[in-house]
Design an enzyme around this catalytic site. Structure first.
Site, short mmCIF file in Angstrom:
data_model
loop_
_atom_site.label_atom_id
_atom_site.label_comp_id
_atom_site.label_asym_id
_atom_site.label_seq_id
_atom_site.Cartn_x
_atom_site.Cartn_y
_atom_site.Cartn_z
N HIS A 43 8.88 1.65 3.13
CA HIS A 43 8.78 2.58 4.26
C HIS A 43 8.55 1.88 5.59
CE1 HIS A 43 4.33 2.98 5.13
NE2 HIS A 43 4.28 2.31 4.00
N CYS A 53 -4.01 2.19 8.00
CA CYS A 53 -4.99 2.20 6.93
C CYS A 53 -6.43 2.19 7.45
CB CYS A 53 -4.77 1.02 6.00
SG CYS A 53 -3.20 1.10 5.10
#
Length: 381
Positions: A200, A323
């Protein structure tokens, strides 16, 4: 919409979505099944593996399909640690790794492994001399990121590989997630043993990735079960996802030099105008950084408010790596580079793709100036 958060994720190519849909609908068999439908799926999986190996200049048997960067990094680091722990329990990494590397190392510390986190200089680079000084008789792995996901620093991977040639018992893992399609990497020339990529990040689909494992390197499986993926990663393979991954990588590598040149020109254009704005400090080094990442600080102003102000004008950037973006803590990468906590806590990341438009740059700069003016006015009251 002006989407400038491509280091977090990219928009899938239409051809990638088409490939996924076609395979998922027409070739839905389990590739481990003995019947013809399973055989069709197995053939597509094999073709995807061969195509990816060709694009990465590796062997098909060295391509291990995963769910993405985090799994690939964990499998590489923990798989090596558990497999070779009788040889030693010392691992070397850097202080500016993605959380999927640093947290994996922290978990191994709890199991009795010793981790050395190498410092970086003000430009975010690792010292080869310090690295070599930290190698011990019980060192089994060096793991380093290729392109830092926050600032875009490019580590000297080939030079590190040359250092490690003198230590044949030390394996070399590279997190290449941010480098694919932007910064070339020759696995053979750099003497890389394991390398992680994620679909991705180059217009593929989430949940797809590859771990390159050089022939002869063994990994202790983290998932027990069937005999899939050369007995290293159990579980029914995501055939449509991996076929789509191969398609995304092929499209990404097509006219790659032209795309990288465009990204470099786009980045330079943005940097030249950003440097003219007061209260903006550029954190990404002008030399030795990837062509698609720009990191800057906004002089102690709240970055999350800044991000939402830009979003009101349909411009999308980020504060740090996806993240870590919701933790509201200073960037560990910027702190490691010697920036103050004030600047490290007010950083913004712009990340580009070949689909980013040069004509959007004036709109971006004007919107940034307007957002900063609003933030300054709020701070006065």
């Amino acid at each position: 919409m002006i989407y400038l958060d491509n280091s977090a994720t990219t928009q899938p190519f239409d051809e990638v979505l088409d490939s996924y849909t076609k395979v998922a609908k027409s070739y839905f068999g389990n590739p481990s099944s003995l019947h013809g439908i399973g055989g069709q799926a197995e053939k597509l999986l094999s073709q995807a593996r061969t195509q990816i190996a060709s694009l990465l200049h590796t062997k098909p048997q060295e391509i291990l399909f995963t769910s993405g960067g985090s799994e690939g990094n964990n499998l590489a680091i923990k798989g090596v640690a558990l497999q070779y722990q009788t040889r030693g329990k010392h691992i070397i990494t850097t202080s500016i790794e993605h959380p999927s590397v640093s947290e994996a190392c922290n978990q191994l510390q709890e199991l009795g492994f010793e981790i050395t986190f190498l410092p970086v200089d003000k430009d975010g680079s690792v010292s080869l001399e310090i690295l070599e000084n930290e190698i011990r008789d019980d060192t089994i792995l060096v793991s380093t990121i290729h392109v830092n996901n926050e600032v875009g620093i490019i580590q000297p991977i080939e030079e590190i590989g040359n250092v490690l040639k003198k230590y044949p018992k030390v394996l070399f893992h590279v997190d290449h997630v941010q480098g694919v399609g932007k910064v070339p990497l020759d696995f053979e020339k750099a003497k890389i043993d394991l390398c992680t990529i994620s679909g991705h990040k180059f217009n593929g689909l989430k949940g797809t990735g590859v771990l390159f494992v050089r022939q002869g390197v063994k990994l202790k499986p983290l998932i027990a079960g069937g005999e899939q993926e050369m007995l290293v990663r159990a579980g029914t393979e995501n055939v449509p996802g991996f076929v789509a991954l191969a398609k995304a990588l092929r499209l990404t590598m097509t006219d790659i030099e032209k795309k990288v040149k465009y990204l470099s020109e786009l980045k330079q254009n943005i940097l030249e105008q950003l440097t003219q704005i007061s209260d903006v400090s550029i954190n990404t080094p002008l030399k030795g950084s990837a062509p698609h990442i720009i990191n800057f600080s906004i002089n102690g102003l709240k970055p999350e408010v800044f991000v939402h102000l830009l979003e009101e004008d349909n411009i999308f950037v980020s504060t740090t790596s996806a993240c870590s973006s919701k933790k509201n803590i200073p960037s560990k990468t910027l702190l490691a580079m010697g920036l103050t906590e004030r600047l490290a806590n007010s950083s913004i990341r712009i990340s580009l793709s070949p689909m980013s438009r040069m004509e959007d740059v004036p709109i971006l700069i004007e919107t940034i100036q307007t957002a900063l003016t609003k933030l300054r006015n709020v701070m006065r009251y």
